[in-house]
Design a protein around this motif. Structure first.
Motif, short mmCIF file in Angstrom:
data_model
loop_
_atom_site.label_atom_id
_atom_site.label_comp_id
_atom_site.label_asym_id
_atom_site.label_seq_id
_atom_site.Cartn_x
_atom_site.Cartn_y
_atom_site.Cartn_z
N ILE A 19 49.98 -27.19 67.90
CA ILE A 19 49.92 -28.08 69.47
C ILE A 19 48.96 -29.51 69.05
CG2 ILE A 19 49.12 -28.18 71.22
CD1 ILE A 19 50.46 -25.74 71.64
N GLY A 20 47.40 -29.26 68.25
CA GLY A 20 46.43 -30.13 68.51
C GLY A 20 46.92 -31.26 67.73
N SER A 21 47.74 -31.21 66.91
CA SER A 21 48.96 -32.63 65.61
C SER A 21 49.04 -33.30 67.12
CB SER A 21 50.03 -31.96 64.95
OG SER A 21 48.74 -31.91 63.42
N GLY A 22 50.29 -32.47 68.30
CA GLY A 22 51.03 -33.85 69.23
C GLY A 22 49.65 -34.49 70.50
N THR A 23 48.14 -33.44 69.92
CA THR A 23 47.50 -33.85 71.19
C THR A 23 46.32 -34.99 70.78
OG1 THR A 23 45.72 -32.17 70.52
CG2 THR A 23 47.45 -31.84 72.46
N GLY A 27 45.46 -38.59 72.25
CA GLY A 27 43.90 -39.17 71.84
C GLY A 27 43.76 -40.26 71.43
N VAL A 28 44.62 -40.73 70.35
CA VAL A 28 44.65 -42.21 69.92
C VAL A 28 45.20 -43.59 70.84
CG1 VAL A 28 46.32 -43.74 67.91
CG2 VAL A 28 45.33 -41.51 67.67
N GLY A 29 45.82 -42.63 71.48
CA GLY A 29 46.85 -43.55 72.19
C GLY A 29 45.19 -43.83 73.59
N HIS A 30 44.92 -42.73 73.85
CA HIS A 30 43.72 -43.27 75.19
C HIS A 30 42.82 -44.41 74.17
CE1 HIS A 30 44.93 -40.20 78.51
NE2 HIS A 30 45.32 -39.34 77.71
N VAL A 31 41.88 -43.93 73.33
CA VAL A 31 41.56 -44.61 72.45
C VAL A 31 42.50 -46.30 72.65
CG1 VAL A 31 39.69 -45.25 69.90
CG2 VAL A 31 40.10 -43.16 71.31
N ALA A 32 43.26 -46.18 72.15
CA ALA A 32 43.81 -47.58 72.30
C ALA A 32 44.18 -48.10 73.31
CB ALA A 32 45.11 -47.72 70.95
N GLY A 33 44.52 -47.72 74.50
CA GLY A 33 44.84 -47.65 75.63
C GLY A 33 43.61 -48.42 76.52
N ASN A 34 42.08 -47.37 76.40
CA ASN A 34 41.06 -48.39 77.12
C ASN A 34 40.42 -49.28 76.19
OD1 ASN A 34 41.18 -46.06 79.29
ND2 ASN A 34 39.95 -45.06 77.30
N PHE A 35 40.84 -49.42 74.88
CA PHE A 35 40.18 -50.71 73.89
C PHE A 35 41.25 -51.51 74.66
CE2 PHE A 35 41.28 -53.82 70.74
CZ PHE A 35 39.63 -54.41 70.31
N THR A 50 35.68 -54.12 67.59
CA THR A 50 36.84 -53.79 67.31
C THR A 50 36.20 -52.31 65.96
OG1 THR A 50 37.79 -55.81 67.11
CG2 THR A 50 38.84 -54.60 65.44
N ALA A 51 35.53 -52.58 65.63
CA ALA A 51 34.31 -51.44 64.57
C ALA A 51 34.87 -50.17 64.64
CB ALA A 51 34.04 -52.36 63.50
N THR A 52 34.30 -49.96 66.88
CA THR A 52 34.56 -49.05 67.69
C THR A 52 35.62 -48.05 67.27
OG1 THR A 52 32.31 -49.67 68.33
CG2 THR A 52 33.32 -48.09 69.77
N LEU A 53 36.62 -49.15 67.92
CA LEU A 53 38.56 -49.11 67.60
C LEU A 53 38.48 -48.39 66.28
CD1 LEU A 53 41.11 -48.55 69.78
CD2 LEU A 53 41.29 -50.95 67.73
N PHE A 54 38.19 -48.48 65.24
CA PHE A 54 38.65 -47.91 64.89
C PHE A 54 38.40 -46.53 64.50
CE2 PHE A 54 40.18 -52.71 63.23
CZ PHE A 54 41.49 -52.20 63.10
N ILE A 55 36.77 -46.58 64.42
CA ILE A 55 36.31 -45.18 64.51
C ILE A 55 36.40 -43.90 65.22
CG2 ILE A 55 33.95 -44.22 65.06
CD1 ILE A 55 32.70 -46.73 64.07
N GLY A 56 36.84 -44.54 66.60
CA GLY A 56 37.63 -43.68 67.47
C GLY A 56 38.53 -43.37 67.01
N ILE A 57 40.03 -43.69 66.81
CA ILE A 57 41.29 -43.78 66.39
C ILE A 57 40.95 -42.42 65.54
CG2 ILE A 57 43.26 -44.54 64.53
CD1 ILE A 57 43.02 -47.20 66.85
#
Length: 78
Positions: A19-23, A27-35, A50-57
């Motif tokens: 399930i963690g793979s799906g979550t 999480g990546v969707g939230h990071v990219a959406g907030n960016f 942009t660097a913060t975006l890639f670190i979050g992803i």
């Protein structure tokens, strides 16, 4: 009978770990959406973040990979 219960437990544990793979995708969707929301509000600052975006992803994907590895270990290491 005990072997079947142990196999069932590993299968349930592997499913829960998967399930963690799906979550991670959530999480990546939230990071990219907030960016994207922040970049649309202030386009001048988007280049600096942009660097913060890639670190979050990367962190979100790493958690998904770790949960996938735990699922594989539970399924095949028994």
């Amino acid at each position: 009978m005990e072997g079947n219960i142990a196999e069932m437990g590993t299968a349930i544990g592997a499913g829960l770990a998967a399930i963690g793979s799906g979550t991670a995708a959530i999480g990546v969707g939230h990071v990219a959406g907030n960016f994207l929301a922040g970049a649309l509000r202030n386009p001048a600052a988007a280049g600096e973040q942009t660097a913060t975006l890639f670190i979050g992803i990367a962190f979100a994907e790493a958690l998904g990979i770790f949960s996938f590895l735990v699922a594989l270990l539970l399924m095949f290491a028994v």
